[in-house]
Write a protein that holds these residues in place. Structure first.
Motif, PDB file in Angstrom:
ATOM      1  N   SER A 336      -5.474   7.299   8.450  1.00  0.00           N
ATOM      2  CA  SER A 336      -6.548   7.282   7.455  1.00  0.00           C
ATOM      3  C   SER A 336      -7.354   8.569   7.569  1.00  0.00           C
ATOM      4  CB  SER A 336      -7.440   6.057   7.679  1.00  0.00           C
ATOM      5  OG  SER A 336      -8.536   6.056   6.802  1.00  0.00           O
ATOM      6  N   GLN A 339     -11.335  10.190   4.119  1.00  0.00           N
ATOM      7  CA  GLN A 339     -12.699   9.703   3.947  1.00  0.00           C
ATOM      8  C   GLN A 339     -13.588  10.681   3.186  1.00  0.00           C
ATOM      9  OE1 GLN A 339     -10.935   9.600   6.711  1.00  0.00           O
ATOM     10  NE2 GLN A 339     -11.356   7.815   7.972  1.00  0.00           N
ATOM     11  N   TYR A 353      -5.661   9.354  -5.829  1.00  0.00           N
ATOM     12  CA  TYR A 353      -4.725   8.870  -4.824  1.00  0.00           C
ATOM     13  C   TYR A 353      -3.391   8.544  -5.499  1.00  0.00           C
ATOM     14  CZ  TYR A 353      -8.820   8.235  -1.816  1.00  0.00           C
ATOM     15  OH  TYR A 353      -9.950   8.438  -1.086  1.00  0.00           O
ATOM     16  N   GLN A 373      -3.761  -0.446   6.956  1.00  0.00           N
ATOM     17  CA  GLN A 373      -4.541  -1.422   6.201  1.00  0.00           C
ATOM     18  C   GLN A 373      -4.210  -1.301   4.710  1.00  0.00           C
ATOM     19  OE1 GLN A 373      -6.697  -3.530   7.992  1.00  0.00           O
ATOM     20  NE2 GLN A 373      -5.693  -2.518   9.730  1.00  0.00           N
ATOM     21  N   SER A 374      -4.459  -2.349   3.986  1.00  0.00           N
ATOM     22  CA  SER A 374      -4.152  -2.324   2.552  1.00  0.00           C
ATOM     23  C   SER A 374      -4.959  -1.266   1.814  1.00  0.00           C
ATOM     24  CB  SER A 374      -4.436  -3.704   1.939  1.00  0.00           C
ATOM     25  OG  SER A 374      -5.798  -4.073   2.134  1.00  0.00           O
ATOM     26  N   SER A 375      -6.114  -0.895   2.368  1.00  0.00           N
ATOM     27  CA  SER A 375      -6.970   0.110   1.730  1.00  0.00           C
ATOM     28  C   SER A 375      -6.566   1.543   2.074  1.00  0.00           C
ATOM     29  CB  SER A 375      -8.428  -0.110   2.152  1.00  0.00           C
ATOM     30  OG  SER A 375      -8.554  -0.038   3.567  1.00  0.00           O
ATOM     31  N   ASP A 376      -5.649   1.723   3.024  1.00  0.00           N
ATOM     32  CA  ASP A 376      -5.255   3.077   3.444  1.00  0.00           C
ATOM     33  C   ASP A 376      -4.393   3.750   2.380  1.00  0.00           C
ATOM     34  OD1 ASP A 376      -6.566   2.792   5.835  1.00  0.00           O
ATOM     35  OD2 ASP A 376      -4.777   2.198   6.958  1.00  0.00           O
ATOM     36  N   CYS A 377      -4.680   5.021   2.126  1.00  0.00           N
ATOM     37  CA  CYS A 377      -3.864   5.830   1.223  1.00  0.00           C
ATOM     38  C   CYS A 377      -3.362   7.039   1.997  1.00  0.00           C
ATOM     39  CB  CYS A 377      -4.671   6.285   0.015  1.00  0.00           C
ATOM     40  SG  CYS A 377      -5.195   4.929  -1.049  1.00  0.00           S
TER      41      CYS A 377
END
Length: 444
Positions: A336, A339, A353, A373-377
């Motif tokens: 990740s 940010q 993204y 995590q599902s939010s990671d790009c």
């Protein structure tokens, strides 16, 4: 409680002048820790005045050792009087150096209790790569209530250990464990970063027997004792890329007096593709633009050494905002590390993204897929050129801080950045050096 500091930046000034690079952040505190293995004091030269160095100096003192400043950028490290094997919890909260002390404490006391490490929040740090190697060398490892408990009642012994994926800090941890272990240790798929080689040079000067072999193999024959040594740290290649990007992004001209072409090869290759200019001389490297400079979009994938560093990726993102067309950045090293994107978007950057096609994720990505995590790009598209606007932001990690400073310098508006202690962790007087190059920055 210490007051948090902020920066007020008025951009729009091309930066011009020269900078002398300090010692590498990612080598400095690790070499300080390795110095504790010696039976005599170690003198380290070219250390930067950064918070990570000060924190590790405090940790060493808390364990009974000493760190003395003796001249400009010079420290004398003496670990001969270490008397404690347990580290305070507070150092885990503010540093990612804690687990690097495990091999030192095992060699000294056959026991180590250290807090799990903190540092930048850029995804999970797979500590199992460190722990499995130490266990293969005879250590017992357990994690209890935020602390790592390690013991080696019969001492450490040599082994053959293969890293499942590249681990910079894991390689350094096992090298420090192996140099005083009984017998031979062979590390396979070991990290090849220059900072690892800097550690190897110091340890060999101390009397360690270490040899790099082809195909990312490091061979270590344990010795019974290590002696004193004098070592000059390599220059910080992350600092070098920061000033290089600042020069190009502001339309400036900056000389990095002691920059290493070898250490920056992957960056220089991409900068040439982008359309930025540089000259290599016996003084270091000059980065500059001309009235004819036109930056063009570039596709980039981060990778382990000798590839494009993950630490350079946020800085590069700000730079390609100035390029015409759509650039892509695919992050494969850290789980990740985007940010900073939302702040750049608020400043006017066109960043989106996307999910790049990956046929073999396990092989492509250096992080553990189970940590995702599902939010990671893992990839972004940057469309430029961008006319940045100012804003007010809070810095959450080291590279995000440097990235937003670059963006702020390349707009004609005012930007306010809070929590700059995150930047001071890894950069020596970055705002002051930028001011010496012509930047308009006030610290409040």
């Amino acid at each position: 409680m210490a007051k948090k500091k902020s920066l007020v930046i008025q951009g729009g000034v091309p930066l011009y002048g020269s900078v002398h690079l300090g010692g590498a952040k990612n080598a400095s505190f690790k070499l300080m820790i390795a110095s504790l293995l010696s039976e005599e004091p170690i003198r380290l030269l070219n250390l930067s005045e950064i918070d990570d160095v000060h924190v590790v100096a405090n940790i060493i003192a808390s364990l009974g050792g000493s760190v003395l400043s003796r001249g400009e950028r010079a420290l004398v490290i003496d670990g001969t009087r270490l008397k404690y094997h347990q580290m305070d919890q507070k150092y885990g909260d503010i540093s990612r150096a804690s687990t690097l002390f495990i091999p030192i404490l095992l060699h000294k006391f056959s026991s180590a209790i250290v807090p799990l490490p903190g540092g930048d929040k850029i995804g999970a740090r797979p500590l199992e790569r460190h722990f499995q190697g130490l266990e293969a060398m005879g250590a017992n490892i357990a994690v209890k209530k935020g602390f790592v408990h390690a013991s080696s009642p019969e001492g450490l012994h040599g082994t053959t250990y293969r890293f499942a994926k590249n681990s910079h800090t894991g390689t350094e941890t096992l090298i420090m464990a192996a140099v005083l272990a009984r017998g031979k240790t062979i590390l396979e798929n070991a990290a090849a970063e220059p900072e690892v080689d800097d550690l190897i040079v110091l340890l060999k000067n101390m009397g360690a027997k270490i040899r790099r072999r082809p195909d990312r193999i490091i061979e270590i024959n344990g010795v019974p004792h290590l002696r004193g040594a004098i070592h000059r740290l390599m220059p910080d290649r992350n600092e070098a890329v920061t000033y290089a990007c600042a020069a190009i992004a502001t339309g400036g001209d900056i000389i990095l007096q002691n920059a290493s072409q070898q250490h920056l090869a992957a960056f220089l290759e991409k900068l040439d593709e982008l359309g930025g200019h540089f000259e290599i001389g016996d003084y270091g490297i000059r980065f500059f633009t001309t009235p004819q400079t036109r930056l063009q979009a570039v596709d980039l994938t981060t990778s382990i050494h000798p590839g494009f560093m993950t630490d350079w990726q946020p800085l590069w993102a700000t730079l390609v905002c100035h390029a015409a067309g759509t650039s892509t950045i695919h992050e494969t090293v850290m789980q990740s590390r985007f940010q900073y994107v939302s702040a750049l978007q608020q400043m006017g950057a066109k960043i989106a993204y996307f999910s790049p096609p990956v046929s073999n994720p396990e092989k492509t990505y250096n992080f553990n897929l189970s940590d995702v995590q599902s939010s990671d790009c893992h990839a972004i598209k940057v469309t430029g050129p961008t006319s940045f606007s100012g804003g007010e932001f809070t810095i959450h990690d080291l590279r995000m801080g440097a990235t937003l400073i670059l963006a702020a310098l390349s707009t004609t508006e005012q930007t306010i950045l809070h929590n700059i202690s995150q930047v001071e962790r890894g950069y020596e007087k970055l705002p002051e050096k930028l001011v010496s190059l012509g930047a308009k920055i006030n610290k409040i």
